[in-house]
Design a protein around this motif. Structure first.
Motif: not given
Length: 145
Positions: A138-144
């Motif tokens: 699972h990857s989370t980023s503000k960019v998403f």
């Protein structure tokens, strides 16, 4: 005769038993899990998403088929750019050693990409035959957002 019977029963019981012990958060286990995560990150860094798929467990791919995972890797790459660096932020593990060595490893990485940062959470499973595969990613980023 009674003595032979007791010895026979004890032999059967002992051969059918498995001897395992559990260990949590062992540094050696972390090193084993990091070999898998490092190999995956190398493929992601090289943008070789097809090769990255081979590190995913079959149960993972039942929930997120290969084609869909390829698209997710590609979309992530489009949004964040190329992977630059990863740093282990937190981890835990629980491994059973003995007759049926197996384990679960949870790793959390801070990842730097060309266009931003992300947090990558990974769950790795180790099967009794020693094979290790990624069971969760699972990857989370503000960019998403």
């Amino acid at each position: 005769m009674k003595r032979i019977f007791i010895i026979s029963i004890m032999s059967i019981l002992l051969t059918n038993c498995s001897f395992n012990y559990k260990q949590k958060n062992n540094e050696k286990d972390l090193k084993d899990a990091e070999q898998v995560s490092s190999a995956l990150f190398k493929e992601l860094k090289d943008q070789d998403f097809e090769s990255a798929i081979k590190f995913l467990d079959k149960r993972f791919l039942e929930e997120t088929p290969e084609e869909e995972m390829m698209k997710l890797f590609e979309r992530s790459n489009d949004s964040l750019g190329q992977l630059i660096n990863t740093e282990l932020y937190d981890w835990n593990s629980e491994v059973s050693y003995g007759t049926n060595t197996q384990g679960i490893y949870n790793l959390i990485y801070n990842a730097s990409f060309e266009k931003g940062e992300a947090i990558i959470k990974m769950t790795i499973i180790k099967y009794p035959n020693g094979v290790m595969k990624i069971l969760g990613y699972h990857s989370t980023s503000k960019v998403f957002e």
